[in-house]
Each structure stands twice: as C-alpha cells, then as structure tokens.
Design a protein around this motif. Sequence first.
Motif, short mmCIF file in Angstrom:
data_model
loop_
_atom_site.label_atom_id
_atom_site.label_comp_id
_atom_site.label_asym_id
_atom_site.label_seq_id
_atom_site.Cartn_x
_atom_site.Cartn_y
_atom_site.Cartn_z
N ILE A 73 -4.77 -2.74 -10.54
CA ILE A 73 -5.57 -3.46 -11.53
C ILE A 73 -5.02 -4.88 -11.69
CG2 ILE A 73 -6.27 -3.54 -13.95
CD1 ILE A 73 -6.28 -0.51 -13.97
N ASP A 74 -3.70 -5.03 -11.70
CA ASP A 74 -3.10 -6.36 -11.78
C ASP A 74 -3.52 -7.23 -10.60
OD1 ASP A 74 -1.63 -5.79 -14.14
OD2 ASP A 74 -0.10 -4.77 -12.95
N ILE A 75 -3.58 -6.63 -9.41
CA ILE A 75 -3.98 -7.37 -8.22
C ILE A 75 -5.46 -7.74 -8.31
CG2 ILE A 75 -4.33 -7.19 -5.72
CD1 ILE A 75 -1.73 -5.57 -5.63
N LEU A 76 -6.27 -6.83 -8.81
CA LEU A 76 -7.69 -7.12 -9.01
C LEU A 76 -7.86 -8.32 -9.94
CD1 LEU A 76 -10.68 -6.33 -8.71
CD2 LEU A 76 -10.36 -4.76 -10.63
N LYS A 77 -7.08 -8.36 -11.02
CA LYS A 77 -7.16 -9.48 -11.95
C LYS A 77 -6.67 -10.77 -11.30
CE LYS A 77 -6.60 -6.69 -16.16
NZ LYS A 77 -5.70 -6.36 -17.29
N PHE A 78 -5.63 -10.65 -10.48
CA PHE A 78 -5.06 -11.82 -9.81
C PHE A 78 -6.11 -12.48 -8.91
CE2 PHE A 78 -2.58 -13.74 -6.30
CZ PHE A 78 -1.72 -14.55 -7.03
N PHE A 79 -6.96 -11.65 -8.28
CA PHE A 79 -8.01 -12.16 -7.40
C PHE A 79 -9.38 -12.09 -8.08
CE2 PHE A 79 -4.90 -10.84 -4.04
CZ PHE A 79 -4.67 -12.11 -3.52
N ALA A 80 -9.41 -12.31 -9.36
CA ALA A 80 -10.67 -12.25 -10.12
C ALA A 80 -11.72 -13.15 -9.47
CB ALA A 80 -10.43 -12.68 -11.57
N GLY A 81 -12.93 -12.60 -9.33
CA GLY A 81 -14.03 -13.35 -8.73
C GLY A 81 -14.22 -13.06 -7.26
N LEU A 82 -13.24 -12.40 -6.63
CA LEU A 82 -13.37 -12.05 -5.21
C LEU A 82 -13.66 -10.55 -5.08
CD1 LEU A 82 -10.34 -14.06 -3.75
CD2 LEU A 82 -12.72 -14.79 -4.06
N THR A 83 -14.31 -10.19 -3.99
CA THR A 83 -14.69 -8.80 -3.76
C THR A 83 -13.63 -8.11 -2.92
OG1 THR A 83 -17.03 -9.37 -3.88
CG2 THR A 83 -16.47 -7.24 -2.91
N ILE A 84 -12.95 -7.15 -3.51
CA ILE A 84 -11.85 -6.44 -2.86
C ILE A 84 -12.35 -5.10 -2.34
CG2 ILE A 84 -9.62 -5.33 -3.25
CD1 ILE A 84 -8.97 -7.54 -5.23
N VAL A 85 -12.02 -4.81 -1.09
CA VAL A 85 -12.39 -3.53 -0.48
C VAL A 85 -11.27 -2.51 -0.61
CG1 VAL A 85 -13.01 -2.41 1.71
CG2 VAL A 85 -13.94 -4.67 1.15
N ASP A 86 -10.03 -2.95 -0.47
CA ASP A 86 -8.89 -2.03 -0.53
C ASP A 86 -7.65 -2.75 -1.03
OD1 ASP A 86 -7.35 0.27 -0.24
OD2 ASP A 86 -6.90 -0.11 1.87
N VAL A 87 -6.84 -2.03 -1.80
CA VAL A 87 -5.52 -2.49 -2.21
C VAL A 87 -4.53 -1.41 -1.80
CG1 VAL A 87 -3.99 -3.03 -4.14
CG2 VAL A 87 -6.34 -3.86 -4.15
N LEU A 88 -3.51 -1.79 -1.06
CA LEU A 88 -2.47 -0.85 -0.65
C LEU A 88 -1.12 -1.38 -1.11
CD1 LEU A 88 -1.60 1.70 0.91
CD2 LEU A 88 -1.34 0.24 2.92
N LEU A 89 -0.52 -0.71 -2.09
CA LEU A 89 0.82 -1.06 -2.56
C LEU A 89 1.84 -0.41 -1.61
CD1 LEU A 89 0.31 -0.48 -6.39
CD2 LEU A 89 0.04 -2.59 -5.10
N VAL A 90 2.74 -1.19 -1.08
CA VAL A 90 3.69 -0.72 -0.08
C VAL A 90 4.93 -0.17 -0.77
CG1 VAL A 90 5.12 -1.34 1.90
CG2 VAL A 90 2.85 -2.38 1.60
N ASN A 91 5.28 1.05 -0.43
CA ASN A 91 6.45 1.70 -1.01
C ASN A 91 7.54 1.85 0.04
OD1 ASN A 91 5.63 2.83 -3.88
ND2 ASN A 91 3.86 3.04 -2.52
N LYS A 92 8.77 1.79 -0.40
CA LYS A 92 9.93 1.96 0.47
C LYS A 92 10.76 3.10 -0.08
CE LYS A 92 14.05 -0.48 2.13
NZ LYS A 92 14.81 -1.75 2.12
N ASN A 93 10.81 4.19 0.68
CA ASN A 93 11.56 5.38 0.27
C ASN A 93 11.17 5.83 -1.15
OD1 ASN A 93 12.96 5.25 2.70
ND2 ASN A 93 14.56 3.95 1.83
N GLY A 94 9.86 5.79 -1.41
CA GLY A 94 9.37 6.28 -2.69
C GLY A 94 9.37 5.25 -3.80
N ARG A 95 9.86 4.03 -3.52
CA ARG A 95 9.89 2.97 -4.54
C ARG A 95 9.00 1.82 -4.10
NH1 ARG A 95 15.72 0.92 -5.09
NH2 ARG A 95 14.58 -0.65 -6.28
N PHE A 96 8.31 1.21 -5.07
CA PHE A 96 7.46 0.07 -4.77
C PHE A 96 8.31 -1.08 -4.25
CE2 PHE A 96 4.97 -3.67 -6.54
CZ PHE A 96 4.13 -3.74 -5.44
#
Length: 265
Positions: A73-96
């Motif tokens: 949701i934070d990323i969606l707000k960061f790119f407000a006004g643009l059409t987002i198809v996918d957001v993938l948060l990258v995790n490392k060993n279970g941690r963001f």
Amino acid sequence: MYGPRGAMLGSGGVSDGYEVGSKRQRMMESNPYFAVSSGAGSFQPYGYAGGFQPLPPFPVVRLRGLPFNCTDIDILKFFAGLTIVDVLLVNKNGRFSGEAFVVFAGAMQVEFALQRDRQNMGRRYVEVFRCKKQDYYNAVAGEISYEGIYDNDYQGSPPPSRVKRFSDKDQMEYTEILKMRGLPFNVTKSQIIEFFKDYKLIEDRVHIACRPDGKATGEAYVEFVSPDEAKKAMFKDKMTIGSRYVELFPSTPDEARRAESRSRQ
C-alpha cells in the motif's frame, strides 16, 4: 487485503482480494508479458496475435532503500496516479530486504515512475531504477519457491534457490575496501567510524562520495586493515545509521579512487 510479501494490483491499484500466489499465477497465465512456454519451464514473451512477436520493454522497475515496515500500500501511494500491475517485496531469509519490484501497465508508466527516484517514503529516500525482466522473474520464482507453492506437478527446471541468490556477497573476492550504499545524505565520517567501531578500519581512509556539485550520493568507501577484517565487517550489512539501513559491498581500491576523484571535480 494486501499480502505481506507482495500483491497483484488491478487498474488504479485495487486488490481483488485473492491470495497473492494465485493472483500472480493468473496474471502470468493471461498476460502476454508473462506467458509461459509449455514444456520449457521458463518465461517467454508472446504477442497478442497468437505467434511470437516482439514486445516493448518489460515495464518493471526496482526499488531500493524502502523502510523495513513498508507495505505494498505504501508503494501504491508512492506511485500515486500510475497503474500498477504487480508489487513484489523482496525478502532475504524471511526478512524484508528493503527492495521491491514494481510492474506497471506499460513502458510510459515506467518513465513516469523513474522520475520519482530519490523521493521520500516517510523519512527515507527511495531509489527507483530500471531492471531486467529476468531479475523480476527470478524474484517471483524465489517467492513461489519460498512459500512452497510449487508442487510435484511443476514441469521444467526448479527456480533458483533463494538462499543461494542472496549469498553472492559471500562468494565475492574481498579487498580491504567496503562500499557503503543507502547512507543518510547528512552522514558524517564520525558516524561511519562509530558504525564500524567493533572492526579495525583506517580512520583517514573513510571517504564519503559526493557529486561534482558537492551533494552526497548516499555512498561511502571504507578501508580496513586487511581483507579479512573487511569481510568480518560485512556482518553490519543491512544495519542502520539513523533511520536508514545501509548496504555493504566488497569494493576495490580503484573503485574507491575513482569515486574520490569524481567528488573533487
């Protein structure tokens, strides 16, 4: 609801309420950007007309320096006004890890997204840069593998090991130099020395990189007493200075000298 590890967003960023894995799978099956070649087990781009056709550049960007409590949701707000198809948060060993991939509806959207490079999310500036579609595919494969979505019916080569991909730094050759990235723009030499207080560094060989106009780049180069000491100091990778987490990378004296030379121009 948005999944904690990444979400498939529709036009305007509206979630359809399904599980993340199933949404991403449906999108990959239906979108020509994500069409899967049967029997090959790998992603291949296919055109709308049914045969192979070249597509425009894959509309994905990579984000770095995100707050650790960041959500899609934070990323969606960061790119407000643009059409987002996918957001993938990258995790490392279970941690963001502080990184994410964002897929947009088209190439023009990517150009607008790149204009938000180094804008703030909360108290942190976020880097926005181009990346390859294969980087995104690898991250998706690691996400699915990590969550156990692939079953025994999966055909083709298994996705690369998530742990293996993130252990690249361990396999690199070390010199006595480490590069720091993601530093606060107002970081001081004394803060960097304090950050590495448990390791033997050479205090007059700490260089904070700047642009020709004198503004900090968010990077620095630190020289330790030996390559072994530099490798030990990698324990501080992803730890914080102020409100920002700091990434560490093995570097070389040549790279450090070039950065110092650019700062003097």
